[in-house]
Structures are given as C-alpha cells and as structure tokens.
Write a protein that holds these residues in place. Structure first.
Motif, PDB file in Angstrom:
ATOM      1  N   ARG A  18      58.863  62.419 -11.439  1.00  0.00           N
ATOM      2  CA  ARG A  18      58.317  63.481 -10.596  1.00  0.00           C
ATOM      3  C   ARG A  18      59.097  64.754 -10.878  1.00  0.00           C
ATOM      4  NH1 ARG A  18      58.762  64.852  -4.229  1.00  0.00           N
ATOM      5  NH2 ARG A  18      56.655  65.651  -3.880  1.00  0.00           N
ATOM      6  N   LEU A  19      58.411  65.742 -11.385  1.00  0.00           N
ATOM      7  CA  LEU A  19      59.018  67.034 -11.665  1.00  0.00           C
ATOM      8  C   LEU A  19      58.824  67.966 -10.469  1.00  0.00           C
ATOM      9  CD1 LEU A  19      57.807  67.667 -15.329  1.00  0.00           C
ATOM     10  CD2 LEU A  19      59.754  66.306 -14.520  1.00  0.00           C
ATOM     11  N   SER A  20      59.806  68.833 -10.283  1.00  0.00           N
ATOM     12  CA  SER A  20      59.724  69.869  -9.252  1.00  0.00           C
ATOM     13  C   SER A  20      59.996  71.218  -9.891  1.00  0.00           C
ATOM     14  CB  SER A  20      60.767  69.626  -8.151  1.00  0.00           C
ATOM     15  OG  SER A  20      60.580  68.382  -7.524  1.00  0.00           O
ATOM     16  N   CYS A  21      59.375  72.239  -9.354  1.00  0.00           N
ATOM     17  CA  CYS A  21      59.655  73.600  -9.794  1.00  0.00           C
ATOM     18  C   CYS A  21      59.796  74.471  -8.562  1.00  0.00           C
ATOM     19  CB  CYS A  21      58.573  74.124 -10.716  1.00  0.00           C
ATOM     20  SG  CYS A  21      58.911  75.795 -11.337  1.00  0.00           S
ATOM     21  N   ALA A  22      61.003  74.908  -8.311  1.00  0.00           N
ATOM     22  CA  ALA A  22      61.270  75.790  -7.182  1.00  0.00           C
ATOM     23  C   ALA A  22      61.060  77.230  -7.620  1.00  0.00           C
ATOM     24  CB  ALA A  22      62.694  75.587  -6.693  1.00  0.00           C
ATOM     25  N   VAL A  23      60.300  77.951  -6.828  1.00  0.00           N
ATOM     26  CA  VAL A  23      59.924  79.325  -7.162  1.00  0.00           C
ATOM     27  C   VAL A  23      60.499  80.268  -6.125  1.00  0.00           C
ATOM     28  CG1 VAL A  23      57.988  80.882  -7.588  1.00  0.00           C
ATOM     29  CG2 VAL A  23      57.787  78.443  -8.166  1.00  0.00           C
ATOM     30  N   SER A  24      61.020  81.373  -6.579  1.00  0.00           N
ATOM     31  CA  SER A  24      61.516  82.384  -5.652  1.00  0.00           C
ATOM     32  C   SER A  24      61.138  83.768  -6.162  1.00  0.00           C
ATOM     33  CB  SER A  24      63.034  82.272  -5.492  1.00  0.00           C
ATOM     34  OG  SER A  24      63.682  82.471  -6.726  1.00  0.00           O
ATOM     35  N   GLY A  25      61.107  84.739  -5.239  1.00  0.00           N
ATOM     36  CA  GLY A  25      60.855  86.121  -5.623  1.00  0.00           C
ATOM     37  C   GLY A  25      59.406  86.549  -5.593  1.00  0.00           C
ATOM     38  N   ILE A  26      58.509  85.669  -5.208  1.00  0.00           N
ATOM     39  CA  ILE A  26      57.098  86.025  -5.101  1.00  0.00           C
ATOM     40  C   ILE A  26      56.553  85.457  -3.790  1.00  0.00           C
ATOM     41  CG2 ILE A  26      56.689  86.080  -7.586  1.00  0.00           C
ATOM     42  CD1 ILE A  26      55.331  83.299  -7.278  1.00  0.00           C
ATOM     43  N   VAL A  27      55.371  85.932  -3.409  1.00  0.00           N
ATOM     44  CA  VAL A  27      54.682  85.334  -2.265  1.00  0.00           C
ATOM     45  C   VAL A  27      53.942  84.119  -2.808  1.00  0.00           C
ATOM     46  CG1 VAL A  27      53.049  85.717  -0.383  1.00  0.00           C
ATOM     47  CG2 VAL A  27      54.483  87.610  -1.207  1.00  0.00           C
ATOM     48  N   PHE A  28      54.660  83.016  -2.844  1.00  0.00           N
ATOM     49  CA  PHE A  28      54.209  81.819  -3.564  1.00  0.00           C
ATOM     50  C   PHE A  28      52.806  81.383  -3.156  1.00  0.00           C
ATOM     51  CE2 PHE A  28      54.825  77.971  -5.881  1.00  0.00           C
ATOM     52  CZ  PHE A  28      54.312  76.940  -5.118  1.00  0.00           C
ATOM     53  N   SER A  29      52.519  81.463  -1.882  1.00  0.00           N
ATOM     54  CA  SER A  29      51.274  80.876  -1.367  1.00  0.00           C
ATOM     55  C   SER A  29      50.011  81.531  -1.909  1.00  0.00           C
ATOM     56  CB  SER A  29      51.259  80.919   0.164  1.00  0.00           C
ATOM     57  OG  SER A  29      51.317  82.257   0.618  1.00  0.00           O
ATOM     58  N   ILE A  30      50.117  82.734  -2.442  1.00  0.00           N
ATOM     59  CA  ILE A  30      48.912  83.412  -2.927  1.00  0.00           C
ATOM     60  C   ILE A  30      48.701  83.233  -4.425  1.00  0.00           C
ATOM     61  CG2 ILE A  30      49.087  85.127  -1.085  1.00  0.00           C
ATOM     62  CD1 ILE A  30      49.895  87.186  -3.223  1.00  0.00           C
ATOM     63  N   TYR A  31      49.623  82.510  -5.065  1.00  0.00           N
ATOM     64  CA  TYR A  31      49.536  82.328  -6.515  1.00  0.00           C
ATOM     65  C   TYR A  31      48.960  80.961  -6.884  1.00  0.00           C
ATOM     66  CZ  TYR A  31      52.306  86.461  -7.697  1.00  0.00           C
ATOM     67  OH  TYR A  31      52.738  87.741  -7.874  1.00  0.00           O
ATOM     68  N   ASP A  32      48.047  80.960  -7.864  1.00  0.00           N
ATOM     69  CA  ASP A  32      47.739  79.725  -8.557  1.00  0.00           C
ATOM     70  C   ASP A  32      48.966  79.383  -9.399  1.00  0.00           C
ATOM     71  OD1 ASP A  32      44.259  80.560  -9.408  1.00  0.00           O
ATOM     72  OD2 ASP A  32      45.226  80.109  -7.484  1.00  0.00           O
ATOM     73  N   MET A  33      49.235  78.080  -9.540  1.00  0.00           N
ATOM     74  CA  MET A  33      50.400  77.662 -10.314  1.00  0.00           C
ATOM     75  C   MET A  33      50.004  76.593 -11.324  1.00  0.00           C
ATOM     76  SD  MET A  33      52.955  79.504  -9.353  1.00  0.00           S
ATOM     77  CE  MET A  33      54.253  78.625 -10.231  1.00  0.00           C
ATOM     78  N   ALA A  34      50.860  76.403 -12.308  1.00  0.00           N
ATOM     79  CA  ALA A  34      50.552  75.448 -13.361  1.00  0.00           C
ATOM     80  C   ALA A  34      51.825  74.858 -13.950  1.00  0.00           C
ATOM     81  CB  ALA A  34      49.749  76.126 -14.464  1.00  0.00           C
ATOM     82  N   TRP A  35      51.663  73.716 -14.548  1.00  0.00           N
ATOM     83  CA  TRP A  35      52.709  73.109 -15.367  1.00  0.00           C
ATOM     84  C   TRP A  35      52.286  73.201 -16.832  1.00  0.00           C
ATOM     85  CZ3 TRP A  35      57.504  71.499 -14.193  1.00  0.00           C
ATOM     86  CH2 TRP A  35      57.818  71.285 -12.843  1.00  0.00           C
ATOM     87  N   PHE A  36      53.254  73.547 -17.660  1.00  0.00           N
ATOM     88  CA  PHE A  36      53.066  73.613 -19.099  1.00  0.00           C
ATOM     89  C   PHE A  36      54.073  72.676 -19.755  1.00  0.00           C
ATOM     90  CE2 PHE A  36      50.445  77.479 -19.400  1.00  0.00           C
ATOM     91  CZ  PHE A  36      50.632  78.028 -18.148  1.00  0.00           C
ATOM     92  N   ARG A  37      53.814  72.382 -21.025  1.00  0.00           N
ATOM     93  CA  ARG A  37      54.810  71.647 -21.791  1.00  0.00           C
ATOM     94  C   ARG A  37      54.796  72.123 -23.239  1.00  0.00           C
ATOM     95  NH1 ARG A  37      51.995  65.594 -21.752  1.00  0.00           N
ATOM     96  NH2 ARG A  37      50.288  66.055 -23.215  1.00  0.00           N
ATOM     97  N   GLN A  38      55.964  71.971 -23.842  1.00  0.00           N
ATOM     98  CA  GLN A  38      56.103  72.302 -25.251  1.00  0.00           C
ATOM     99  C   GLN A  38      56.845  71.181 -25.942  1.00  0.00           C
ATOM    100  OE1 GLN A  38      58.174  75.946 -26.332  1.00  0.00           O
ATOM    101  NE2 GLN A  38      56.935  76.074 -28.190  1.00  0.00           N
ATOM    102  N   ALA A  39      56.154  70.520 -26.852  1.00  0.00           N
ATOM    103  CA  ALA A  39      56.775  69.470 -27.656  1.00  0.00           C
ATOM    104  C   ALA A  39      57.349  70.094 -28.915  1.00  0.00           C
ATOM    105  CB  ALA A  39      55.733  68.410 -27.998  1.00  0.00           C
ATOM    106  N   PRO A  40      58.316  69.447 -29.527  1.00  0.00           N
ATOM    107  CA  PRO A  40      58.925  70.000 -30.746  1.00  0.00           C
ATOM    108  C   PRO A  40      57.876  70.298 -31.812  1.00  0.00           C
ATOM    109  CG  PRO A  40      60.201  68.154 -29.936  1.00  0.00           C
ATOM    110  CD  PRO A  40      58.947  68.194 -29.111  1.00  0.00           C
ATOM    111  N   GLY A  41      57.907  71.517 -32.325  1.00  0.00           N
ATOM    112  CA  GLY A  41      57.002  71.900 -33.392  1.00  0.00           C
ATOM    113  C   GLY A  41      55.574  72.163 -32.962  1.00  0.00           C
ATOM    114  N   LYS A  42      55.323  72.157 -31.658  1.00  0.00           N
ATOM    115  CA  LYS A  42      53.961  72.367 -31.165  1.00  0.00           C
ATOM    116  C   LYS A  42      53.911  73.565 -30.226  1.00  0.00           C
ATOM    117  CE  LYS A  42      52.456  67.551 -31.525  1.00  0.00           C
ATOM    118  NZ  LYS A  42      51.794  66.429 -30.821  1.00  0.00           N
ATOM    119  N   GLN A  43      52.700  74.061 -30.041  1.00  0.00           N
ATOM    120  CA  GLN A  43      52.521  75.188 -29.134  1.00  0.00           C
ATOM    121  C   GLN A  43      52.596  74.724 -27.680  1.00  0.00           C
ATOM    122  OE1 GLN A  43      48.808  77.084 -30.267  1.00  0.00           O
ATOM    123  NE2 GLN A  43      49.884  78.454 -31.654  1.00  0.00           N
ATOM    124  N   THR A  44      52.926  75.646 -26.836  1.00  0.00           N
ATOM    125  CA  THR A  44      52.934  75.368 -25.401  1.00  0.00           C
ATOM    126  C   THR A  44      51.510  75.098 -24.929  1.00  0.00           C
ATOM    127  OG1 THR A  44      54.837  76.826 -25.113  1.00  0.00           O
ATOM    128  CG2 THR A  44      53.575  76.284 -23.149  1.00  0.00           C
TER     129      THR A  44
END
Length: 113
Positions: A18-44
C-alpha cells in the motif's frame, strides 16, 4: 508544494503493498490526483487516477489488482497494490493527472522472487 510518496519495498510476486502520498501546499480536495510509475529505461506512465469526486480509472494492466483512494482530511492519496507482478517494478510517484505539480520523491517498488 510537496509530494511525499512512501510505502514501497521489495516483495515477492503475488504479494501486496500500500503506497501513500502525502500532499501539502495546495487545496488538496479540489485536485484530481494520480499515481505514476517509471520503470528502468521506460517512460513514465499513469497507473491510476482519482477525481476530486472520487471517480477512478486505471491502466489496463493493473485493473482488478490496484485500487486508488484518497483521504482529503489527511491530504493523502493511496494506492493499494495486490497480486503484484515483476512487471510492476518501478519507482512510483503521485501528481495531478496532467503532471502540474513539481515532482516529489518517489517510492521504489520491486517485485522479485
């Protein structure tokens, strides 16, 4: 703005994280959010997204295995990853779906037997 991802690690195929991402500095509730990944040698790539209303969608290869969620009070977005596969190995990051925030530190996920 800070994006701090955590929860990664080394697991065997079939296990969960289970991954977590803590966000600060924005009004979090109004933002759509996403998870990305980057594998070695591949694009995000965008793995999962959640709108501010809670609507979700996923990369085809993770559908049925990953679940994105959010807690607006904690300003945190989560990624529950089940039935992990070696091809899920990557550094995972959170951001808005359009990548509008400064990238924070990612968290390494390694799936290997």
């Amino acid at each position: 703005v800070q994006l701090q991802a955590s929860g990664g690690g080394l697991v065997q195929p079939g296990e969960s994280l289970r991954l977590s991402c803590a966000v600060s500095g924005i009004v979090f509730s109004i933002y759509d959010m996403a998870w990305f990944r980057q594998a070695p040698g591949k694009q995000t790539e965008l793995v999962a997204r959640i709108t501010r209303a809670g609507t979700t969608n996923y990369l085809d290869s993770v559908k049925g295995r990953f679940t994105i969620s959010r807690d607006n009070a904690k300003m945190t977005v989560y990624l529950q990853m089940n039935s992990l596969k070696p091809e899920d190995t990557a550094v995972y990051y959170c951001n808005t779906p359009l990548r509008t925030l400064h990238w924070g530190q990612g968290t390494q996920v390694t799936v290997s037997s």
